[in-house]
Design an enzyme around this catalytic site. Sequence first.
Site, mmCIF file in Angstrom:
data_model
loop_
_atom_site.group_PDB
_atom_site.id
_atom_site.type_symbol
_atom_site.label_atom_id
_atom_site.label_comp_id
_atom_site.label_asym_id
_atom_site.label_seq_id
_atom_site.Cartn_x
_atom_site.Cartn_y
_atom_site.Cartn_z
ATOM 1 N N GLU A 71 0.969 -1.492 0.209
ATOM 2 C CA GLU A 71 0.083 -0.217 -0.182
ATOM 3 C C GLU A 71 0.683 1.337 -0.411
ATOM 4 O OE1 GLU A 71 -2.837 -3.335 0.984
ATOM 5 O OE2 GLU A 71 -0.772 -2.939 1.452
ATOM 6 N N HIS A 140 -10.617 -6.641 8.562
ATOM 7 C CA HIS A 140 -11.214 -6.456 7.853
ATOM 8 C C HIS A 140 -12.580 -5.452 7.754
ATOM 9 C CE1 HIS A 140 -8.281 -10.085 6.876
ATOM 10 N NE2 HIS A 140 -8.242 -9.382 5.082
#
Length: 335
Positions: A71, A140
């Site tokens: 990321e 998540h």
Amino acid sequence: MKAGGDHADRHSGATTFREALRDALREALTADDRVFLMGEDVGRYGGCFGVSLGLIEEFGPDRVRDTPLSESAFVGAGIGAALAGMRPIVEIMTVNFSLLALDQILNNAATLRHMSGGQLNVPLVIRMTTGAGRQLAAQHSHSLEGWYAHIPGIRVLAPATLKDARLLLGPALADPDPVLIFEHGTLYNMEGHLDPAVPAVDLDHAAVPREGTDLTVIAYGGCLSKALAAAEELAGDGISAEVVDLRSLRPLDDAAIIGSVRRTHRAVVVDEGWRSGGLSSEISARITEQAFFDLDAPVERVCSAEVPIPYARQMEEAALPQVTGIVAAARRVVS
């Protein structure tokens, strides 16, 4: 499975939240050669949540780019591309993983315009999935958009309707500053009919999907449908609840929030983030600062439990804001 769901939607004449987002991406890629999409699995796989399904076949791998699993690296590449005149759309799989790119977002994207005295703009759009309700466990499932709403130099959006899913991307790409778009994971399968003649939306104003006179329920993203369901239940008891959909979390539309509270004299803030130091705290503080003498009751907040989001279905549901909790809070401020 993704393709089958889209096929069914086309036959029913309905549009899903996922398809509305995809149509917005397709329009942006078609309209401007500087626009490209990049992120993990956005190309051949069609996106982890199926949003970019089919776009690589339409626009090719230069415009729909699969990235390595880093990321920090691909958000940094997006910042560099924006500085060079491109209009990148970066997809981060879930908000939890965006923390691996927080240095890039906070120390580079959000600050370069200020630190360069206005010489460097970063017209970057970052999309990511947020929220719980899908049994994906703590890594998540969190709602961290309130953290990003704390940062000057960026704009933070949270679409909750088909209209906003379809129409917010264009203005976001036109913004000279970085824009973060948080898409709640439970909304992707939401479906309905989207009027092709629906007017454009702006990024600065909240929406009022339901008007009322007795209290204001303020929500956004995945909690908007719960707020509307609570308002419907309250109507059966003769309580008229106005629902405000924030849409923009930074900047907040103070005029819409305070204007509604001054009409109804009561407020309930619904936020899937944690209560301590969260977005609900900021909204409550602003109401108190600007409309204290208009209030007939203290501001109520309905937030997630102060725990990592559990995996087990019944525990996850217990940890999240639900319609029953919103209704109970509304009844307390009206009583």
